[in-house]
Design a protein around this motif. Structure first.
Motif, PDB file in Angstrom:
ATOM      1  N   ARG A   2     -10.662  -2.867  -0.405  1.00  0.00           N
ATOM      2  CA  ARG A   2     -10.079  -1.536  -0.311  1.00  0.00           C
ATOM      3  C   ARG A   2      -9.638  -1.244   1.102  1.00  0.00           C
ATOM      4  O   ARG A   2     -10.234  -1.728   2.077  1.00  0.00           O
ATOM      5  N   THR A   3      -8.558  -0.447   1.262  1.00  0.00           N
ATOM      6  CA  THR A   3      -8.145   0.004   2.597  1.00  0.00           C
ATOM      7  C   THR A   3      -7.406   1.337   2.459  1.00  0.00           C
ATOM      8  O   THR A   3      -7.140   1.782   1.337  1.00  0.00           O
ATOM      9  N   GLN A   4      -7.097   1.962   3.567  1.00  0.00           N
ATOM     10  CA  GLN A   4      -6.384   3.230   3.478  1.00  0.00           C
ATOM     11  C   GLN A   4      -4.915   2.986   3.147  1.00  0.00           C
ATOM     12  O   GLN A   4      -4.342   3.579   2.227  1.00  0.00           O
ATOM     13  N   GLY A   6      -2.207  -0.009   2.356  1.00  0.00           N
ATOM     14  CA  GLY A   6      -1.875  -1.408   2.066  1.00  0.00           C
ATOM     15  C   GLY A   6      -0.416  -1.641   2.426  1.00  0.00           C
ATOM     16  O   GLY A   6       0.458  -0.844   2.052  1.00  0.00           O
ATOM     17  N   SER A  28      -5.444  -0.332   7.913  1.00  0.00           N
ATOM     18  CA  SER A  28      -4.435  -0.931   7.017  1.00  0.00           C
ATOM     19  C   SER A  28      -4.758  -2.406   6.832  1.00  0.00           C
ATOM     20  O   SER A  28      -5.511  -2.998   7.610  1.00  0.00           O
ATOM     21  N   CYS A 151      -5.758   0.923  -2.537  1.00  0.00           N
ATOM     22  CA  CYS A 151      -5.323   1.661  -1.335  1.00  0.00           C
ATOM     23  C   CYS A 151      -5.216   3.143  -1.644  1.00  0.00           C
ATOM     24  O   CYS A 151      -5.194   3.560  -2.810  1.00  0.00           O
ATOM     25  N   ASP A 152      -5.071   3.932  -0.559  1.00  0.00           N
ATOM     26  CA  ASP A 152      -4.632   5.324  -0.741  1.00  0.00           C
ATOM     27  C   ASP A 152      -3.112   5.335  -0.909  1.00  0.00           C
ATOM     28  O   ASP A 152      -2.554   6.091  -1.699  1.00  0.00           O
ATOM     29  N   VAL A 154       0.599   2.606  -0.450  1.00  0.00           N
ATOM     30  CA  VAL A 154       1.172   1.274  -0.254  1.00  0.00           C
ATOM     31  C   VAL A 154       2.506   1.436   0.473  1.00  0.00           C
ATOM     32  O   VAL A 154       3.342   2.276   0.084  1.00  0.00           O
TER      33      VAL A 154
END
Ligand code: APR
Ligand code: PHB
Length: 392
Positions: A2-4, A6, A28, A151-152, A154
């Protein structure tokens, strides 16, 4: 995983966005189809508008550009056997910086990795899923294994052939494309440039461009048929054709040498509308392509990143969504201006079949343009880059 944010693509768009977000503490992950060496091996133009140069400095990667970049306050238009200088600085108070895209990409990669940035090379994205939700996913392949990055948001920074745009259902996106009936045959050589500034040449045999990468490395182009092939050209044949298309006093200064690289690029204008789809944002070549005549491709990538980085930072720092909502309309306004200018400059400088009337009208326009303060100011304003809209 997971990341904020992508990011698909480790070209200039993806790297510059990741760098600007990182400096604001926003996490990211970049997935890139090719190897790092392959990406850094690309031969691409680097005529940087002042807005792009400023953004690279904001990303804390401007030091080598400021040291090694060549600041150009003018360029030359060659036609009817003569040259006319367009004084960019006099007409706009601005200049452009010649600094190869390869170099700025290297600067961005080095800075991002040194700061702990995450870039998965040789990890092609296969699709963007759930982009119309607040948990979009990048499905990608790494070491032959299928992976998912939740992601939050992309950012599709994966270029014209990328997967992000193609993940959008066709009913939600409109594509506009214009192709040109010719290409550019380019040569890279370790020879001193024919002139200290760029020369754009209109000639009845076809367009030519004299550019450079450094005081010892030159980049030249001649317009060629779409079905032409590099195999059809020896180094000497290229140099002879280039000389034919330049005013004789200039042509005699040409220093030739063996090719380091020779390639043919097609010319097209392309734009996808809109540039946002829920949690998916397109930036750079993924959203638009311009003919290289106006040197706008790289600068438009920076333009998109200027707006997208501010929108994402406002979201994470102030929980604002208004800039995210405005991203597409504001980016597209500047994209259309650049596409228009690139189309105009391409139409003015290139040979269109055996249309001798068109060639005479091009000459008439060049005679007017180079004798008119208003005409030269208009061209200079577009070449150095129109201002970014206020976006905060
Ligand atoms: N998965 C991961 N990466 C991908 C995928 C994919 N499915 N498809 C493409 N890519 C990568 C490409 O390998 C490339 O490194 O995305 C990157 C896109 O970079 P560019 O094509 O350079 O586009 P952009 O970053 O928007 O920069 C625009 O580059 O092409 C020039 O003239 C253009 O100067 C302009 C600049
Ligand atoms: C280049 O140096 O490759 C170059 C310069 C200016 C252009 C296009 C390409 O308009």
């Amino acid at each position: 995983m997971r990341t904020q944010v992508g990011i698909i693509g480790a070209g200039p768009s993806g790297l510059l966005l990741a760098r600007l977000l990182h400096l604001q503490g926003i996490e990211s992950v970049i997935v890139e189809r090719q190897s790092k060496e392959y990406v850094l091996g690309r031969i691409r133009a680097g005529v940087l508008e002042e807005g792009m140069a400023a953004l690279l400095r904001e990303a804390q990667v401007g030091e080598r550009m400021d040291r090694e970049g060549l600041v150009h306050e003018g360029l030359h238009l060659a036609f009817s056997g003569r040259m006319a200088r367009l004084d960019l600085a006099a007409h706009t108070g601005k200049a452009v910086t010649i600094y190869g895209q390869t170099e700025l990409t290297k600067d961005l990669v080095d800075a991002h990795l040194a700061a702990g940035g995450v870039i998965h090379y040789q990890s092609p994205a296969l699709a963007v899923e759930e982009y119309d939700t607040d948990q979009p996913r990048i499905v990608y392949e790494q070491n032959g294994q299928r992976q998912e990055l939740i992601c939050d948001f992309v950012a599709g920074c994966d270029g014209y052939h990328g997967v992000a745009r193609q993940s959008v259902s066709s009913g939600k996106i409109t594509l506009f494309e214009k192709t040109y009936p010719f290409g550019w045959l380019g040569i890279l050589s370790d020879t001193p440039p024919i002139h200290e500034e760029l020369i754009y040449a209109n000639h009845e045999r076809g367009f030519a461009l004299c550019s450079m990468r450094s005081p010892t490395r030159s980049r030249y182009y001649v317009q060629c048929p779409l079905d032409d092939r590099v195999e059809n050209w020896s180094d000497d044949a290229f140099w002879d054709e280039l000389r034919c298309r330049l005013p004789p006093p200039v042509a005699e200064k040409l220093v030739t040498g063996p090719r380091l690289e020779m390639s043919i690029a097609p010319l097209r204008s392309f734009v996808a509308e809109p540039m946002r789809f829920g949690s998916l944002f397109l930036a750079g070549d993924a959203a638009h392509i311009v003919p290289p005549t106006g040197a706008k491709g790289l600068n438009l990538a920076a333009s998109d990143v200027f707006y997208l980085s501010r929108a994402l930072i406002a979201f994470y720092k102030e929980e604002r969504t208004d800039l995210l909502d405005r991203y597409s309309e504001v980016s597209l306004r500047r994209v259309r201006q650049a596409i228009r200018f690139s189309w105009w400059f391409t139409s003015l400088m290139h040979k269109f079949g055996d249309d001798s009337l068109n060639f005479r009208l091009q000459t008439a326009e060049l005679e007017y343009l180079t004798s008119s303060t208003a005409g030269m100011t208009s061209m200079a304003e577009n070449y150095v880059g129109l201002p970014f809209e206020p976006f905060e």
